[in-house]
Design a protein around this motif. Structure first.
Motif, mmCIF file in Angstrom:
data_model
loop_
_atom_site.group_PDB
_atom_site.id
_atom_site.type_symbol
_atom_site.label_atom_id
_atom_site.label_comp_id
_atom_site.label_asym_id
_atom_site.label_seq_id
_atom_site.Cartn_x
_atom_site.Cartn_y
_atom_site.Cartn_z
ATOM 1 N N ASN A 204 0.822 -1.203 0.000
ATOM 2 C CA ASN A 204 0.000 0.000 0.000
ATOM 3 C C ASN A 204 0.859 1.257 0.000
ATOM 4 N N ASP A 205 1.977 1.210 0.719
ATOM 5 C CA ASP A 205 2.876 2.362 0.756
ATOM 6 C C ASP A 205 3.417 2.688 -0.632
ATOM 7 N N VAL A 206 3.849 1.669 -1.366
ATOM 8 C CA VAL A 206 4.398 1.890 -2.702
ATOM 9 C C VAL A 206 3.329 2.471 -3.630
ATOM 10 N N ILE A 207 2.114 1.924 -3.555
ATOM 11 C CA ILE A 207 1.019 2.441 -4.381
ATOM 12 C C ILE A 207 0.715 3.894 -4.017
ATOM 13 N N ALA A 208 0.698 4.184 -2.710
ATOM 14 C CA ALA A 208 0.420 5.549 -2.258
ATOM 15 C C ALA A 208 1.509 6.508 -2.725
ATOM 16 N N ASN A 209 2.774 6.071 -2.666
ATOM 17 C CA ASN A 209 3.880 6.928 -3.125
ATOM 18 C C ASN A 209 3.765 7.235 -4.610
ATOM 19 N N ALA A 210 3.442 6.224 -5.409
ATOM 20 C CA ALA A 210 3.255 6.446 -6.838
ATOM 21 C C ALA A 210 2.099 7.414 -7.085
ATOM 22 N N SER A 211 1.054 7.298 -6.269
ATOM 23 C CA SER A 211 -0.094 8.197 -6.402
ATOM 24 C C SER A 211 0.280 9.630 -6.055
ATOM 25 N N VAL A 212 1.147 9.806 -5.061
ATOM 26 C CA VAL A 212 1.606 11.146 -4.698
ATOM 27 C C VAL A 212 2.345 11.785 -5.872
ATOM 28 N N LEU A 213 3.169 10.997 -6.555
ATOM 29 C CA LEU A 213 3.893 11.521 -7.719
ATOM 30 C C LEU A 213 2.936 11.910 -8.837
ATOM 31 N N LEU A 214 1.900 11.100 -9.049
ATOM 32 C CA LEU A 214 0.891 11.443 -10.055
ATOM 33 C C LEU A 214 0.161 12.729 -9.672
ATOM 34 N N ALA A 215 -0.144 12.850 -8.381
ATOM 35 C CA ALA A 215 -0.821 14.059 -7.912
ATOM 36 C C ALA A 215 0.051 15.287 -8.121
ATOM 37 N N ALA A 216 1.352 15.150 -7.845
ATOM 38 C CA ALA A 216 2.265 16.269 -8.038
ATOM 39 C C ALA A 216 2.296 16.699 -9.498
ATOM 40 N N GLY A 217 2.328 15.722 -10.399
ATOM 41 C CA GLY A 217 2.304 16.054 -11.821
ATOM 42 C C GLY A 217 1.024 16.755 -12.213
ATOM 43 N N GLY A 218 -0.103 16.282 -11.648
ATOM 44 C CA GLY A 218 -1.386 16.915 -11.950
ATOM 45 C C GLY A 218 -1.469 18.338 -11.432
ATOM 46 N N VAL A 219 -0.947 18.569 -10.224
ATOM 47 C CA VAL A 219 -0.940 19.916 -9.659
ATOM 48 C C VAL A 219 -0.067 20.842 -10.501
ATOM 49 N N ALA A 220 1.096 20.337 -10.952
ATOM 50 C CA ALA A 220 1.993 21.152 -11.768
ATOM 51 C C ALA A 220 1.355 21.529 -13.099
ATOM 52 N N LEU A 221 0.613 20.622 -13.686
ATOM 53 C CA LEU A 221 0.003 20.879 -14.992
ATOM 54 C C LEU A 221 -1.213 21.791 -14.905
ATOM 55 N N THR A 222 -2.003 21.633 -13.851
ATOM 56 C CA THR A 222 -3.272 22.347 -13.764
ATOM 57 C C THR A 222 -3.237 23.577 -12.858
ATOM 58 N N SER B 230 -3.965 23.468 -9.862
ATOM 59 C CA SER B 230 -5.114 23.263 -8.987
ATOM 60 C C SER B 230 -4.788 22.225 -7.924
ATOM 61 N N ALA B 231 -5.512 22.293 -6.797
ATOM 62 C CA ALA B 231 -5.326 21.319 -5.725
ATOM 63 C C ALA B 231 -6.127 20.042 -5.952
ATOM 64 N N TRP B 232 -6.967 20.017 -6.986
ATOM 65 C CA TRP B 232 -7.855 18.877 -7.172
ATOM 66 C C TRP B 232 -7.137 17.554 -7.402
ATOM 67 N N PRO B 233 -6.018 17.515 -8.139
ATOM 68 C CA PRO B 233 -5.316 16.223 -8.241
ATOM 69 C C PRO B 233 -4.884 15.684 -6.879
ATOM 70 N N ASP B 234 -4.461 16.582 -5.987
ATOM 71 C CA ASP B 234 -4.082 16.185 -4.639
ATOM 72 C C ASP B 234 -5.287 15.642 -3.874
ATOM 73 N N ILE B 235 -6.442 16.288 -4.050
ATOM 74 C CA ILE B 235 -7.668 15.849 -3.386
ATOM 75 C C ILE B 235 -8.083 14.465 -3.886
ATOM 76 N N LEU B 236 -8.028 14.260 -5.215
ATOM 77 C CA LEU B 236 -8.439 12.980 -5.783
ATOM 78 C C LEU B 236 -7.528 11.838 -5.327
ATOM 79 N N VAL B 237 -6.227 12.130 -5.253
ATOM 80 C CA VAL B 237 -5.292 11.115 -4.760
ATOM 81 C C VAL B 237 -5.583 10.790 -3.296
ATOM 82 N N GLY B 238 -5.907 11.811 -2.504
ATOM 83 C CA GLY B 238 -6.272 11.569 -1.111
ATOM 84 C C GLY B 238 -7.462 10.632 -0.993
ATOM 85 N N LEU B 239 -8.467 10.837 -1.834
ATOM 86 C CA LEU B 239 -9.632 9.953 -1.836
ATOM 87 C C LEU B 239 -9.251 8.531 -2.237
#
Length: 209
Positions: free
Chosen positions: A146-164, A166-175
């Motif tokens: 679960n930790d590895v999956i969560a870490n990969a998700s954090v990286l995806l969220a960071a990319g989404g925040v950088a592109l948009t 917006s905080a929404w990628p971070d929110i979606l990853v949290g969910l």
């Protein structure tokens, strides 16, 4: 079979060494991600840091039950499942709070996310061969997966925040992390209840004999 008889003296030393290593990795990464999460206003990093703290706690309890009988191992798995479920609820609460409008810092999220991914990837490799040893090691491996999956998700969220921007990628990853914690909690609790039932049945047969 009294509880005092649940202790085994042939303690598997290799399991103890591995759990000690992953305990310290998680403890250090908890501090690193907590500081980075607060500095970057990232819900995903904060959630991952709390997950690291929880893992350090349950690995410590795992060290205590290594070499003990199945009754103790079932109790440890119940604790892990409960902590996973609590993490899921905590992440949901944090997602609600971030809706106030702070946008995370993607650069810091990416840097710390890469570090956490490498650390948890090493932990997962340590535990891979022993995930089927018993319920204790299986639940420890699930925590690391679960930790590895969560870490990969954090990286995806960071990319989404950088592109948009917006905080929404971070929110979606949290969910998504909350959902993952909840699903794993159900699996660990189910295994623990099954193991506990088998132990109680064996104890009842022993008392009747």
């Amino acid at each position: 079979m009294d509880e005092c008889c649940d202790f085994r003296f042939d303690i598997p030393e290799r399991q103890r060494r591995m759990l000690t290593i992953v305990l310290w990795i998680n403890a250090v990464m908890f501090v690193v991600e907590l500081v980075a999460g607060l500095a970057s206003h990232s819900t995903a990093l904060l959630a991952d840091s709390v997950d690291m703290l929880g893992d350090a706690i349950v690995y410590g309890f795992s060290l205590y039950v290594v070499g003990r009988g199945t009754a103790w191992q079932a109790r440890a798995a119940l604790l892990k499942g409960g902590i996973m479920a609590a993490f899921g609820a905590g992440v949901l609460a944090e997602v609600v709070k971030i809706a106030r409008g702070l946008v995370p810092s993607p650069d810091l999220m990416i840097g710390i996310g890469c570090l956490a991914f490498a650390a948890n990837g090493a932990v997962l490799i340590f535990l891979w061969r022993h995930r089927g040893d018993d319920i204790n090691m299986r639940s420890a491996w699930l925590c690391s997966r679960n930790d590895v999956i969560a870490n990969a998700s954090v990286l995806l969220a960071a990319g989404g925040v950088a592109l948009t921007g917006s905080a929404w990628p971070d929110i979606l990853v949290g969910l998504a992390i909350a959902l993952m914690f909840g699903t794993s909690a159900v699996q660990v609790l189910r295994d623990a209840r099954h193991q506990s039932s088998q132990t109680n049945a064996a104890r009842a047969r022993w008392k009747q004999s």
